[in-house]
Design an enzyme around this catalytic site. Structure first.
Site, PDB file in Angstrom:
ATOM      1  N   LEU A  77     -10.769  64.379  48.609  1.00 49.06           N
ATOM      2  CA  LEU A  77     -11.507  62.752  49.102  1.00 49.06           C
ATOM      3  C   LEU A  77     -13.115  63.177  49.536  1.00 49.06           C
ATOM      4  O   LEU A  77     -13.380  62.949  49.607  1.00 49.06           O
ATOM      5  CB  LEU A  77     -10.740  62.528  50.254  1.00 49.06           C
ATOM      6  CG  LEU A  77      -8.768  62.440  50.503  1.00 49.06           C
ATOM      7  CD1 LEU A  77      -8.798  62.737  52.195  1.00 49.06           C
ATOM      8  CD2 LEU A  77      -8.643  61.183  49.572  1.00 49.06           C
ATOM      9  N   ASP A  96      -1.391  75.064  50.177  1.00 45.94           N
ATOM     10  CA  ASP A  96      -2.688  75.265  50.149  1.00 45.94           C
ATOM     11  C   ASP A  96      -3.434  75.963  50.221  1.00 45.94           C
ATOM     12  O   ASP A  96      -3.902  75.793  52.503  1.00 45.94           O
ATOM     13  CB  ASP A  96      -3.720  75.010  48.948  1.00 45.94           C
ATOM     14  CG  ASP A  96      -4.862  75.226  48.649  1.00 45.94           C
ATOM     15  OD1 ASP A  96      -4.443  76.195  47.743  1.00 45.94           O
ATOM     16  OD2 ASP A  96      -5.428  75.384  49.213  1.00 45.94           O
ATOM     17  N   THR A 138      -5.552  73.419  53.538  1.00 45.06           N
ATOM     18  CA  THR A 138      -5.080  74.105  54.974  1.00 45.06           C
ATOM     19  C   THR A 138      -7.024  74.072  55.661  1.00 45.06           C
ATOM     20  O   THR A 138      -7.010  75.414  56.635  1.00 45.06           O
ATOM     21  CB  THR A 138      -4.269  75.208  55.367  1.00 45.06           C
ATOM     22  OG1 THR A 138      -5.297  75.592  55.034  1.00 45.06           O
ATOM     23  CG2 THR A 138      -2.818  73.940  54.946  1.00 45.06           C
ATOM     24  N   TRP A 139      -7.636  73.784  55.062  1.00 45.22           N
ATOM     25  CA  TRP A 139      -9.224  74.407  55.384  1.00 45.22           C
ATOM     26  C   TRP A 139      -9.433  73.863  56.406  1.00 45.22           C
ATOM     27  O   TRP A 139      -9.516  72.407  56.416  1.00 45.22           O
ATOM     28  CB  TRP A 139     -10.249  74.345  53.514  1.00 45.22           C
ATOM     29  CG  TRP A 139     -11.611  74.984  53.644  1.00 45.22           C
ATOM     30  CD1 TRP A 139     -11.539  75.775  55.287  1.00 45.22           C
ATOM     31  CD2 TRP A 139     -12.834  74.266  53.561  1.00 45.22           C
ATOM     32  NE1 TRP A 139     -13.397  76.231  54.859  1.00 45.22           N
ATOM     33  CE2 TRP A 139     -13.655  75.384  54.051  1.00 45.22           C
ATOM     34  CE3 TRP A 139     -13.676  73.240  52.837  1.00 45.22           C
ATOM     35  CZ2 TRP A 139     -15.228  75.216  54.067  1.00 45.22           C
ATOM     36  CZ3 TRP A 139     -14.615  73.113  52.441  1.00 45.22           C
ATOM     37  CH2 TRP A 139     -15.674  74.469  52.668  1.00 45.22           C
ATOM     38  N   TYR A 187      -9.381  70.373  44.697  1.00 48.13           N
ATOM     39  CA  TYR A 187      -9.689  70.079  45.459  1.00 48.13           C
ATOM     40  C   TYR A 187     -10.525  68.993  46.541  1.00 48.13           C
ATOM     41  O   TYR A 187     -11.334  68.614  45.431  1.00 48.13           O
ATOM     42  CB  TYR A 187      -9.773  71.461  46.528  1.00 48.13           C
ATOM     43  CG  TYR A 187     -11.753  72.214  45.742  1.00 48.13           C
ATOM     44  CD1 TYR A 187     -11.940  72.494  46.303  1.00 48.13           C
ATOM     45  CD2 TYR A 187     -11.478  73.755  45.270  1.00 48.13           C
ATOM     46  CE1 TYR A 187     -13.606  72.141  46.559  1.00 48.13           C
ATOM     47  CE2 TYR A 187     -12.736  73.896  44.754  1.00 48.13           C
ATOM     48  CZ  TYR A 187     -13.795  73.085  45.632  1.00 48.13           C
ATOM     49  OH  TYR A 187     -14.630  74.462  45.324  1.00 48.13           O
ATOM     50  N   LYS A 197     -17.125  53.923  50.524  1.00 44.20           N
ATOM     51  CA  LYS A 197     -17.472  53.199  49.677  1.00 44.20           C
ATOM     52  C   LYS A 197     -17.134  51.803  49.636  1.00 44.20           C
ATOM     53  O   LYS A 197     -15.819  51.692  49.567  1.00 44.20           O
ATOM     54  CB  LYS A 197     -17.348  53.778  48.177  1.00 44.20           C
ATOM     55  CG  LYS A 197     -18.590  54.771  48.451  1.00 44.20           C
ATOM     56  CD  LYS A 197     -19.676  54.846  48.081  1.00 44.20           C
ATOM     57  CE  LYS A 197     -21.098  56.024  47.896  1.00 44.20           C
ATOM     58  NZ  LYS A 197     -22.745  56.948  47.652  1.00 44.20           N
ATOM     59  N   TYR A 203      -9.743  80.999  55.401  1.00 38.64           N
ATOM     60  CA  TYR A 203      -9.657  79.929  56.311  1.00 38.64           C
ATOM     61  C   TYR A 203      -9.357  80.437  57.363  1.00 38.64           C
ATOM     62  O   TYR A 203      -8.365  80.930  57.574  1.00 38.64           O
ATOM     63  CB  TYR A 203      -8.686  78.798  55.979  1.00 38.64           C
ATOM     64  CG  TYR A 203      -9.164  78.074  54.493  1.00 38.64           C
ATOM     65  CD1 TYR A 203      -9.804  78.749  53.887  1.00 38.64           C
ATOM     66  CD2 TYR A 203      -7.941  78.009  53.386  1.00 38.64           C
ATOM     67  CE1 TYR A 203     -10.203  77.739  52.569  1.00 38.64           C
ATOM     68  CE2 TYR A 203      -7.786  76.920  52.183  1.00 38.64           C
ATOM     69  CZ  TYR A 203      -9.837  77.007  51.660  1.00 38.64           C
ATOM     70  OH  TYR A 203      -9.500  76.593  50.703  1.00 38.64           O
TER      71      TYR A 203
HETATM   72  N1  LIG Z   1     -10.842  76.899  46.284  1.00 38.94           N
HETATM   73  C1  LIG Z   1     -11.264  76.769  47.212  1.00 38.94           C
HETATM   74  O1  LIG Z   1     -12.674  76.871  46.889  1.00 38.94           O
HETATM   75  C2  LIG Z   1     -11.615  75.282  48.282  1.00 38.94           C
HETATM   76  C3  LIG Z   1     -12.570  74.606  48.477  1.00 38.94           C
HETATM   77  C4  LIG Z   1     -12.430  72.954  49.482  1.00 38.94           C
HETATM   78  C5  LIG Z   1     -11.406  73.254  49.404  1.00 38.94           C
HETATM   79  N2  LIG Z   1      -9.978  73.996  49.267  1.00 38.94           N
HETATM   80  C6  LIG Z   1      -8.316  73.388  49.957  1.00 38.94           C
HETATM   81  O2  LIG Z   1      -8.491  71.674  48.809  1.00 38.94           O
HETATM   82  C7  LIG Z   1      -7.474  71.326  50.018  1.00 38.94           C
HETATM   83  C8  LIG Z   1      -8.478  69.974  50.277  1.00 38.94           C
HETATM   84  O3  LIG Z   1     -10.267  69.865  50.608  1.00 38.94           O
HETATM   85  P1  LIG Z   1     -11.531  69.319  51.252  1.00 38.94           P
HETATM   86  O4  LIG Z   1     -10.352  69.906  52.936  1.00 38.94           O
HETATM   87  O5  LIG Z   1     -11.947  70.651  51.363  1.00 38.94           O
HETATM   88  O6  LIG Z   1     -10.980  67.979  51.931  1.00 38.94           O
HETATM   89  P2  LIG Z   1     -10.946  66.546  51.845  1.00 38.94           P
HETATM   90  O7  LIG Z   1      -8.824  66.730  51.530  1.00 38.94           O
HETATM   91  O8  LIG Z   1     -11.146  66.126  50.771  1.00 38.94           O
HETATM   92  O9  LIG Z   1     -11.021  66.110  52.182  1.00 38.94           O
HETATM   93  C9  LIG Z   1     -10.317  66.514  54.029  1.00 38.94           C
HETATM   94  C10 LIG Z   1     -10.672  65.332  55.144  1.00 38.94           C
HETATM   95  O10 LIG Z   1     -10.413  64.195  54.762  1.00 38.94           O
HETATM   96  C11 LIG Z   1      -9.538  63.567  56.302  1.00 38.94           C
HETATM   97  N3  LIG Z   1      -8.129  62.953  55.784  1.00 38.94           N
HETATM   98  C12 LIG Z   1      -7.322  63.244  54.986  1.00 38.94           C
HETATM   99  N4  LIG Z   1      -6.705  62.024  55.134  1.00 38.94           N
HETATM  100  C13 LIG Z   1      -7.607  61.070  54.764  1.00 38.94           C
HETATM  101  C14 LIG Z   1      -7.019  59.178  55.073  1.00 38.94           C
HETATM  102  N5  LIG Z   1      -6.180  59.701  54.645  1.00 38.94           N
HETATM  103  N6  LIG Z   1      -8.216  58.688  56.099  1.00 38.94           N
HETATM  104  C15 LIG Z   1      -9.832  59.092  55.989  1.00 38.94           C
HETATM  105  N7  LIG Z   1      -9.670  60.068  56.509  1.00 38.94           N
HETATM  106  C16 LIG Z   1      -8.558  61.478  55.810  1.00 38.94           C
HETATM  107  C17 LIG Z   1      -9.599  64.537  57.422  1.00 38.94           C
HETATM  108  O11 LIG Z   1      -9.301  64.686  58.306  1.00 38.94           O
HETATM  109  P3  LIG Z   1      -8.117  65.347  59.264  1.00 38.94           P
HETATM  110  O12 LIG Z   1      -7.692  66.407  59.077  1.00 38.94           O
HETATM  111  O13 LIG Z   1      -8.795  64.664  61.015  1.00 38.94           O
HETATM  112  O14 LIG Z   1      -7.056  64.507  59.462  1.00 38.94           O
HETATM  113  C18 LIG Z   1     -10.338  65.794  56.895  1.00 38.94           C
HETATM  114  O15 LIG Z   1     -11.645  65.234  57.164  1.00 38.94           O
HETATM  115  C19 LIG Z   1      -8.513  72.781  51.619  1.00 38.94           C
HETATM  116  O16 LIG Z   1      -7.745  72.519  52.828  1.00 38.94           O
HETATM  117  C20 LIG Z   1      -8.236  73.819  50.491  1.00 38.94           C
HETATM  118  O17 LIG Z   1      -6.565  73.837  51.186  1.00 38.94           O
HETATM  119  C21 LIG Z   1     -10.743  74.746  48.234  1.00 38.94           C
END
Ligand SMILES: NC(=O)c1ccc[n+]([C@@H]2O[C@H](COP(=O)([O-])OP(=O)(O)OC[C@H]3O[C@@H](n4cnc5c(N)ncnc54)[C@H](OP(=O)(O)O)[C@@H]3O)[C@@H](O)[C@H]2O)c1
Length: 278
Positions: free
Chosen positions: A195, A49, A20-21, A192, A203, A54
């Site tokens: 992607l 999560d 949910t970030w 986390y 890539k 956030y």
């Molecule tokens: N503990 C920590 O320090 C920490 C740090 C970072 C993240 N997190 C947690 O981990 C979660 C996930 O990490 P993240 O949000 O950083 O990055 P991520 O999940 O790797 O990537 C999210 C991005 O990818 C896009 N996306 C999602 N599914 C896709 C698909 N099937 N095809 C193409 N693009 C896609 C999303 O777009 P749309 O939103 O437009 O769909 C968004 O822009 C966070 O939301 C948070 O809950 C924790």
């Protein structure tokens, strides 16, 4: 198919959840974000999560909307800011999160990253929250091996349920030491930014592996993590098509040739590297 990961308690949670970030930052997008989370729940991705950080509480409010009327279906994860993580501050931060989440309990409550508060203080706060039923389990995030070792030496520290860390094809350093360390102690990790926030999806190798399976690059990136039975994967998607796409990763099994191609593009670590974080 619903794949699960086993916590140290023996309880199982979904291997594929919802991040949910960046949610809750803009009021006009909130309804669509809650819809995306609800769709994920409908598709069986029933681990969410979030964190007090956030949207400065906004993401927890979006989660509250998404889980209204269906709280018992969901395994809810939230996080305390390090600067709130004193013994009393942890309890107070959790109570604020519970109000925003409109629930009486958080299933798993994490220290977001290491700050200045002594770990013993934070753990004492977590344990008090467990005793009062406000959280069910606690864990940490962005902890490298030395932090985990220190935590293990703190009173109650061995009750840590997970370490949530940056892990994806392009960020494999933890395979050298942290992943085996956790594995030896049966502590699952949460991957986390699976992607790499979208950076790896263009890539060529990912597209080639995806094409072989009639899948998408995102599904390959997620399936690569989901092949471990002790890794919980939490992609964030606010677009409904992305949510559905990500759910499809559970049906994709990568073979040896796929793994070799991915290893060639993103080699496993050959020496220790400090844990990366975003
Ligand atoms: N503990 C920590 O320090 C920490 C740090 C970072 C993240 N997190 C947690 O981990 C979660 C996930 O990490 P993240 O949000 O950083 O990055 P991520 O999940 O790797 O990537 C999210 C991005 O990818 C896009 N996306 C999602 N599914 C896709 C698909 N099937 N095809 C193409 N693009 C896609 C999303 O777009 P749309 O939103 O437009 O769909 C968004 O822009 C966070 O939301 C948070 O809950 C924790």
């Amino acid at each position: 198919m619903k794949r699960v990961v086993t916590l140290p308690s023996g309880e199982t949670v979904p291997a594929l959840g919802l991040g949910t970030w960046r949610m809750g930052e803009n009021r006009r997008r909130r309804a669509a974000e809650a819809d995306a989370l609800r769709l994920g729940l409908d598709l069986g991705m029933t681990l969410i999560d979030t964190a007090e950080m956030y949207g400065e509480g906004g993401a927890e409010e979006v989660v509250a909307d998404a889980i209204a009327g269906r709280r018992d279906e969901v395994f809810l994860v939230s996080k305390v800011y390090p600067h709130n993580a004193s013994r009393k501050g942890t309890v107070a931060a959790c109570e604020r999160s519970l109000k925003r989440l409109k629930t009486d309990r958080i299933d798993l409550y994490l220290l977001h990253w290491r700050g200045a508060e002594p770990l013993a203080e934070t753990v004492a706060g977590f344990e008090a929250l467990v005793r009062s039923g406000k959280i069910r389990y606690w864990g940490v995030s962005n902890f490298d091996v030395d932090d985990m070792e220190e935590l293990a030496g703190v009173e109650g520290g061995r009750r840590v349920a997970t370490d949530q860390v940056l892990y994806n094809l392009a960020r494999r350093g933890l395979e050298w030491d942290l992943l085996p360390w956790c594995r030896a102690r049966r502590i699952p990790i949460m991957a986390y930014s699976p992607l790499d926030q979208g950076r790896i999806l263009g890539k060529r190798v990912l597209k080639a592996v995806a094409a072989r399976h009639g899948a998408t690059p995102a599904q390959v990136a997620l399936a690569w993590l989901l092949r471990h039975d002790d890794v919980i994967v939490i992609p964030k998607a606010s677009d409904a098509a992305h949510v559905r796409d990500n759910r499809g990763a559970l049906e994709l099994a990568l073979d040896e040739a796929d793994l070799a191609a991915l290893d060639a593009a993103w080699p496993p670590p050959r020496r220790r590297r400090p844990l990366e974080m975003l």
